[in-house]
Design a protein around this motif. Sequence first.
Motif, PDB file in Angstrom:
ATOM      1  N   GLN B  72       0.821  -1.216   0.000  1.00  0.00           N
ATOM      2  CA  GLN B  72       0.000   0.000   0.000  1.00  0.00           C
ATOM      3  C   GLN B  72       0.851   1.261   0.000  1.00  0.00           C
ATOM      4  O   GLN B  72       0.316   2.343   0.132  1.00  0.00           O
ATOM      5  N   ALA B  73       2.152   1.117  -0.099  1.00  0.00           N
ATOM      6  CA  ALA B  73       3.013   2.286   0.084  1.00  0.00           C
ATOM      7  C   ALA B  73       3.572   2.775  -1.248  1.00  0.00           C
ATOM      8  O   ALA B  73       3.742   2.004  -2.188  1.00  0.00           O
ATOM      9  N   ASP B  74       3.827   4.088  -1.310  1.00  0.00           N
ATOM     10  CA  ASP B  74       4.419   4.690  -2.505  1.00  0.00           C
ATOM     11  C   ASP B  74       5.880   5.021  -2.299  1.00  0.00           C
ATOM     12  O   ASP B  74       6.632   5.160  -3.243  1.00  0.00           O
ATOM     13  N   LEU B  75       6.250   5.268  -1.051  1.00  0.00           N
ATOM     14  CA  LEU B  75       7.567   5.824  -0.765  1.00  0.00           C
ATOM     15  C   LEU B  75       8.239   4.982   0.305  1.00  0.00           C
ATOM     16  O   LEU B  75       7.633   4.656   1.324  1.00  0.00           O
ATOM     17  N   MET B  76       9.489   4.627   0.035  1.00  0.00           N
ATOM     18  CA  MET B  76      10.254   3.917   1.045  1.00  0.00           C
ATOM     19  C   MET B  76      11.302   4.882   1.588  1.00  0.00           C
ATOM     20  O   MET B  76      12.111   5.402   0.823  1.00  0.00           O
ATOM     21  N   ILE B  77      11.233   5.161   2.887  1.00  0.00           N
ATOM     22  CA  ILE B  77      12.246   6.002   3.504  1.00  0.00           C
ATOM     23  C   ILE B  77      13.236   5.054   4.164  1.00  0.00           C
ATOM     24  O   ILE B  77      12.912   4.427   5.168  1.00  0.00           O
ATOM     25  N   VAL B  78      14.406   4.902   3.569  1.00  0.00           N
ATOM     26  CA  VAL B  78      15.414   4.011   4.144  1.00  0.00           C
ATOM     27  C   VAL B  78      16.070   4.784   5.280  1.00  0.00           C
ATOM     28  O   VAL B  78      17.003   5.556   5.075  1.00  0.00           O
ATOM     29  N   ALA B  79      15.534   4.600   6.498  1.00  0.00           N
ATOM     30  CA  ALA B  79      15.930   5.439   7.620  1.00  0.00           C
ATOM     31  C   ALA B  79      16.865   4.660   8.528  1.00  0.00           C
ATOM     32  O   ALA B  79      16.428   4.011   9.457  1.00  0.00           O
ATOM     33  N   GLY B  80      18.152   4.693   8.228  1.00  0.00           N
ATOM     34  CA  GLY B  80      19.099   4.095   9.148  1.00  0.00           C
ATOM     35  C   GLY B  80      20.108   3.207   8.466  1.00  0.00           C
ATOM     36  O   GLY B  80      20.141   3.067   7.249  1.00  0.00           O
ATOM     37  N   THR B  81      20.949   2.587   9.301  1.00  0.00           N
ATOM     38  CA  THR B  81      22.015   1.741   8.797  1.00  0.00           C
ATOM     39  C   THR B  81      21.438   0.487   8.153  1.00  0.00           C
ATOM     40  O   THR B  81      20.633  -0.204   8.765  1.00  0.00           O
ATOM     41  N   VAL B  82      21.876   0.200   6.940  1.00  0.00           N
ATOM     42  CA  VAL B  82      21.481  -1.042   6.277  1.00  0.00           C
ATOM     43  C   VAL B  82      22.604  -2.037   6.486  1.00  0.00           C
ATOM     44  O   VAL B  82      23.715  -1.833   6.008  1.00  0.00           O
ATOM     45  N   VAL B  91      15.466  -5.018  -0.286  1.00  0.00           N
ATOM     46  CA  VAL B  91      15.223  -5.145  -1.723  1.00  0.00           C
ATOM     47  C   VAL B  91      13.904  -5.869  -1.952  1.00  0.00           C
ATOM     48  O   VAL B  91      13.122  -5.506  -2.831  1.00  0.00           O
ATOM     49  N   ARG B  92      13.637  -6.867  -1.111  1.00  0.00           N
ATOM     50  CA  ARG B  92      12.380  -7.606  -1.264  1.00  0.00           C
ATOM     51  C   ARG B  92      11.187  -6.696  -0.988  1.00  0.00           C
ATOM     52  O   ARG B  92      10.184  -6.724  -1.708  1.00  0.00           O
ATOM     53  N   TYR B 129      21.679  -1.456  -4.551  1.00  0.00           N
ATOM     54  CA  TYR B 129      20.688  -2.457  -4.958  1.00  0.00           C
ATOM     55  C   TYR B 129      19.391  -1.866  -5.495  1.00  0.00           C
ATOM     56  O   TYR B 129      18.737  -2.502  -6.307  1.00  0.00           O
ATOM     57  N   ILE B 130      18.992  -0.702  -4.995  1.00  0.00           N
ATOM     58  CA  ILE B 130      17.748  -0.121  -5.498  1.00  0.00           C
ATOM     59  C   ILE B 130      17.992   1.330  -5.889  1.00  0.00           C
ATOM     60  O   ILE B 130      18.869   1.980  -5.328  1.00  0.00           O
ATOM     61  N   PRO B 131      17.254   1.838  -6.888  1.00  0.00           N
ATOM     62  CA  PRO B 131      17.460   3.234  -7.288  1.00  0.00           C
ATOM     63  C   PRO B 131      16.925   4.195  -6.229  1.00  0.00           C
ATOM     64  O   PRO B 131      15.845   3.986  -5.686  1.00  0.00           O
ATOM     65  N   VAL B 132      17.690   5.224  -5.921  1.00  0.00           N
ATOM     66  CA  VAL B 132      17.309   6.190  -4.889  1.00  0.00           C
ATOM     67  C   VAL B 132      16.944   7.501  -5.568  1.00  0.00           C
ATOM     68  O   VAL B 132      17.642   7.945  -6.484  1.00  0.00           O
ATOM     69  N   ASP B 133      15.832   8.120  -5.153  1.00  0.00           N
ATOM     70  CA  ASP B 133      15.401   9.382  -5.749  1.00  0.00           C
ATOM     71  C   ASP B 133      16.003  10.583  -5.050  1.00  0.00           C
ATOM     72  O   ASP B 133      16.469  11.504  -5.688  1.00  0.00           O
ATOM     73  N   VAL B 134      15.941  10.600  -3.717  1.00  0.00           N
ATOM     74  CA  VAL B 134      16.447  11.758  -2.977  1.00  0.00           C
ATOM     75  C   VAL B 134      17.375  11.261  -1.864  1.00  0.00           C
ATOM     76  O   VAL B 134      17.051  10.296  -1.171  1.00  0.00           O
ATOM     77  N   TYR B 135      18.514  11.909  -1.750  1.00  0.00           N
ATOM     78  CA  TYR B 135      19.440  11.597  -0.661  1.00  0.00           C
ATOM     79  C   TYR B 135      19.406  12.754   0.331  1.00  0.00           C
ATOM     80  O   TYR B 135      19.448  13.911  -0.071  1.00  0.00           O
ATOM     81  N   ILE B 136      19.361  12.451   1.649  1.00  0.00           N
ATOM     82  CA  ILE B 136      19.533  13.522   2.630  1.00  0.00           C
ATOM     83  C   ILE B 136      20.695  13.146   3.534  1.00  0.00           C
ATOM     84  O   ILE B 136      20.649  12.119   4.202  1.00  0.00           O
ATOM     85  N   PRO B 137      21.720  13.978   3.570  1.00  0.00           N
ATOM     86  CA  PRO B 137      22.825  13.716   4.490  1.00  0.00           C
ATOM     87  C   PRO B 137      22.462  14.127   5.916  1.00  0.00           C
ATOM     88  O   PRO B 137      21.495  14.846   6.141  1.00  0.00           O
ATOM     89  N   GLY B 138      23.260  13.674   6.846  1.00  0.00           N
ATOM     90  CA  GLY B 138      23.042  14.017   8.251  1.00  0.00           C
ATOM     91  C   GLY B 138      23.114  12.764   9.090  1.00  0.00           C
ATOM     92  O   GLY B 138      22.942  11.666   8.579  1.00  0.00           O
ATOM     93  N   CYS B 139      23.422  12.952  10.369  1.00  0.00           N
ATOM     94  CA  CYS B 139      23.548  11.764  11.212  1.00  0.00           C
ATOM     95  C   CYS B 139      22.980  12.042  12.583  1.00  0.00           C
ATOM     96  O   CYS B 139      23.707  12.357  13.489  1.00  0.00           O
ATOM     97  N   PRO B 182      19.761  -9.696  -3.389  1.00  0.00           N
ATOM     98  CA  PRO B 182      21.095 -10.267  -3.149  1.00  0.00           C
ATOM     99  C   PRO B 182      21.032 -11.468  -2.212  1.00  0.00           C
ATOM    100  O   PRO B 182      20.133 -11.569  -1.372  1.00  0.00           O
ATOM    101  N   LYS B 183      21.978 -12.351  -2.381  1.00  0.00           N
ATOM    102  CA  LYS B 183      22.006 -13.562  -1.545  1.00  0.00           C
ATOM    103  C   LYS B 183      23.249 -13.544  -0.654  1.00  0.00           C
ATOM    104  O   LYS B 183      24.216 -12.838  -0.938  1.00  0.00           O
TER     105      LYS B 183
END
Lengths: 388, 206
Positions: B72-82, B91-92, B129-139, B182-183
């Motif tokens: 049901q989601a449009d946007l994935m916010i990858v928030a944190g250390t992968v 990726v799944r 592994y996946i295309p990123v649209d917007v990058y935000i730096p900061g920690c 990825p495996k």
Amino acid sequence: MSATLQTLEAMERPPVRMTSRLEGELLEVSMGPQHPSTHGVFRMNVALEGEIVRKLKPVFGYLHRNHEQIGEHTTYLGSMPYTDRLDYFCSMSNNWAYALSVEKLAGIELPERAQYLRVILAELTRLQNHASLLGFLLSDMGAWGTPLMYAFREREKILDLFESLSGARMMCDYMRFGGCRVDASDEWLARAKQIVDRFPKFLDEFEELILGNEIVIARTQNVGTLSADLAISAGITGPMLRACGVNYDIRKVDGYGFYPRFKFRIPLGEHGDTYDRLMMRALEMRETIEILKQALAQIQPGPIVNPKVRIRAFRPPVGEAYGRIEAPKGELGFYLISDGGPNPYRYRVRPPSFINLTVLEDMCLGHSVADVMVILGSVDIVMGEVDR
Amino acid sequence: MSEIDEKLRTELQRQGVWVTSMQELYNWGRKNSIWPLQFGLACCAIEMIATAASRYDIARFGGEVFRPSPRQADLMIVAGTVTKKMAPQIVRLYNQMADPKYVIAMGACAISGGPFKQGYNVLKGIDRYIPVDVYIPGCPPRPEALLHAFMELQRKIDEQKLTGANKAEHLKTDQPSEFPVPKFGEHDLEPAANCAVFQPPVIERT
């Protein structure tokens, strides 16, 4: 506060009994790592009989960031920013635990004002941690939104204080060996006092909103009961241990920092169930406000850093040290072995939420799946600290 | 932008007639109701929650509907250390999201590994592994920075074309919307990066 304590004792607690018609048929469900209520990337493999949990196996490591390995390869001071990212709600108390163990290792004394600042900041951290935990716990129970919004409103005020003092909202990196990094101005202390004075109003509002709520009581009382014996033998610490009625608080036991100078009480639970753990946080916040009021009244101007400490090219003598504090989640300790070099030979973290999580299966067995989320929420875990 | 003559449009607006194109209307609707995936990885997730909570209130931009399900989601916010253990799951999850889908890499860890880059278990950027649209730096990035990234994404959606040769990626039938998961290999994730989305930077030394 005494009124809430009385109701806590007076409440009748009928035992929860779950029955299932699917006898012996187990269904394995993997909950997590992407799950709205697992507080990050925690995963559980749950064996269910109908809706009842019969087996629970936690799976860790989804946020293993090599904290200890990195700590052994950077200088002592270089590890300080990494400790912020252990338990990312409570960066100030993590800093303190690490600074305390290094100070123990090198035998560093602290000036008085630095001790007071540390107490003030660690207790402010406890306030915002407990407030947001209650918000998260309530949203795990299904009250999605409102309690969390209230809690985060208060949290933002405390984060403003942190930001104006250290420059960062969450990752403060504030403490140094032998002191603190920046001095607090009088305006800052006045603002902190104002926020602390207004905090009980939020607590009154929040307690009225949730603690007497019928649904909260039905979902939490007699759910996830932990016996005092099991808690002690499993090494549980913090509010979770005190909810079982064990009077153990490192602020009183060790008396580190300037805690012996303050008058405060340790709230204790009786039943060790989720409701008691929830109440522990609410009551602890009241006592934290008492400590903060005393500390803000007693703090005097003075130096904030021990001038004898050379922070650059810092090499503690050969030896080992274990420093521990009462972090909001329990006993947070750092064990360091020094071989005289610029970086520790061994750097070990004793994370409270990881060790508190070890009794999760014992608490969850026999309860329904929906209760697992509530029990997990009441343990108060942060994955950055669990997996490190 | 629209193909309508601006003068004609203002003239018609003066007469009380509002003219728009299908593309503008479609993009206006899409950009103001982005549903993010409720999915936190590490420290940045707390700032993501703070963005959604009382003070910053992402609802002002139409992004408050956090969905726990990727369907049901449009946007994935990858928030944190992968971490490398978590990367296949991310990726799944991305593959399970319905098109059109967008990714915000939030924080230094999601962009490049950040302070934990030297760790053996940390992925050096989710864009492998996946295309990123917007990058935000900061920690971690401040909530304002996440809101800024959100507005950048809205701008990006607003500029997407529905027809023509340079129409949006998700409308092109020959473009993949799923990427190989990825495996776990003997030492590392295999493959180490997806060449279709990630090209390692070439370092030129003079």
